[in-house]
Design a protein around this motif. Structure first.
Motif, mmCIF file in Angstrom:
data_model
loop_
_atom_site.group_PDB
_atom_site.id
_atom_site.type_symbol
_atom_site.label_atom_id
_atom_site.label_comp_id
_atom_site.label_asym_id
_atom_site.label_seq_id
_atom_site.Cartn_x
_atom_site.Cartn_y
_atom_site.Cartn_z
ATOM 1 N N LEU A 74 68.624 -15.994 46.401
ATOM 2 C CA LEU A 74 69.056 -14.614 46.573
ATOM 3 C C LEU A 74 69.637 -14.378 47.963
ATOM 4 O O LEU A 74 70.703 -13.750 48.101
ATOM 5 N N MET A 139 73.856 -8.266 39.234
ATOM 6 C CA MET A 139 72.404 -8.105 39.284
ATOM 7 C C MET A 139 71.754 -8.487 37.959
ATOM 8 O O MET A 139 70.624 -8.981 37.944
ATOM 9 N N GLU A 142 71.528 -12.308 37.831
ATOM 10 C CA GLU A 142 70.545 -12.713 38.837
ATOM 11 C C GLU A 142 69.130 -12.498 38.314
ATOM 12 O O GLU A 142 68.265 -13.367 38.457
ATOM 13 N N SER A 143 68.908 -11.333 37.721
ATOM 14 C CA SER A 143 67.577 -11.008 37.195
ATOM 15 C C SER A 143 67.177 -11.951 36.073
ATOM 16 O O SER A 143 66.015 -12.357 35.972
ATOM 17 N N ILE A 158 65.351 -7.896 44.695
ATOM 18 C CA ILE A 158 66.744 -7.924 44.252
ATOM 19 C C ILE A 158 67.410 -6.589 44.556
ATOM 20 O O ILE A 158 68.538 -6.534 45.057
ATOM 21 N N HIS A 162 70.542 -5.929 47.275
ATOM 22 C CA HIS A 162 71.805 -5.309 46.882
ATOM 23 C C HIS A 162 71.963 -3.925 47.514
ATOM 24 O O HIS A 162 73.090 -3.446 47.671
#
Length: 266
Positions: A74, A139, A142-143, A158, A162
């Protein structure tokens, strides 16, 4: 107050609809998503390979410190997104006022009852909202990957990372708004914004070659230094205040410049 809010909403809706109605912005979004996806795959595989190599060293009896794989992915990925945004954000901000001047619609704003401040803030909010929509798919994947880790990775981290990217974007777009107001050429607005942001980005490198008070000042003003601190989890009010200060400065300069143009053309 109700009238000011109504004026802001009117400008905000107009700008946001304009971003979703322009084919160029869809091209920008496609390029951003493609590059962000490629960077994520490359980084994800690189970190995984590095961790696998460290596991082999551990099995061979060589001590290796534990690695928080999701946090490393991340942090490095947000660093890449920040660099990518340096190229994307000037393209989003270049039309904010330059197009108004080019098409002659600035005169309509000059004779409208809407204040310059509401016009400026509404335009900034519209382009920032569009940028946030670009982050949502990023996102999402990524999640999908990071939250599958054991122990579970926090979704709040996260969001925090962001959030730092949104603060960076707000500062860049606000300064780009001012650059756009100073010219009728969208190309010059994009190039000028990129040059200004690049200068603020590399102040960290300049600070590293200096010492004492000048180094501290350049390091404090550096977008890179403050953004890196936030994505590393070192949340400080100093970093947040700096980004907000850049945002307010851009809005203030834009309002003063556009009011000057209004006076000249009235």
């Amino acid at each position: 107050m109700r009238l000011l809010w109504a004026n802001f909403v009117a400008i905000y809706r107009k700008e946001l609809q304009g971003y979703f109605a322009t084919s160029l912005n869809y091209i920008i979004a496609a390029v951003y998503w493609f590059m962000a996806g490629v960077f994520y795959i490359i980084l994800f595989n690189a970190v995984q390979a590095n961790v696998a190599a460290q596991d082999l060293q551990g099995q061979a009896g060589l001590g290796a410190p534990p690695v928080d794989v999701p946090a490393v992915i991340l942090e490095n990925y947000l660093g890449m997104l920040g660099s990518l945004s340096l190229f994307i954000l000037p393209l989003l901000s270049m039309n904010l006022f330059a197009q108004e001047r080019q098409q002659g619609t600035l005169e309509l704003l000059a004779t409208s009852p809407i204040t310059t401040t509401m016009v400026t803030v509404g335009k900034l909010a519209g382009v920032l909202t569009f940028f946030i929509t670009l982050l949502l798919p990023v996102m999402f994947y990524e999640s999908l990957t990071l939250l599958q880790s054991e122990p579970p990775f926090s979704f709040g981290l996260i969001l925090l990372g962001h959030g730092a990217l949104v603060l960076l974007a707000a500062a860049i777009l606000s300064l780009g708004l001012f650059i756009s107001a100073t010219t009728e050429s969208t190309l010059l607005a994009a190039v000028g914004t990129f040059a200004l942001i690049l200068l603020l980005w590399i102040l960290q490198a300049v600070a590293d070659r200096l010492s004492g008070v000048p180094a501290a000042i350049f390091r404090h003003l550096s977008l890179l230094q403050n953004y890196t601190s936030l994505i590393q989890g070192s949340v400080s009010t100093t970093n947040i205040i700096l980004f907000l200060s850049y945002g307010i400065l851009g809005v203030f300069l834009t309002v003063q410049w556009v009011d000057g143009l209004r006076f000249q053309r009235s």
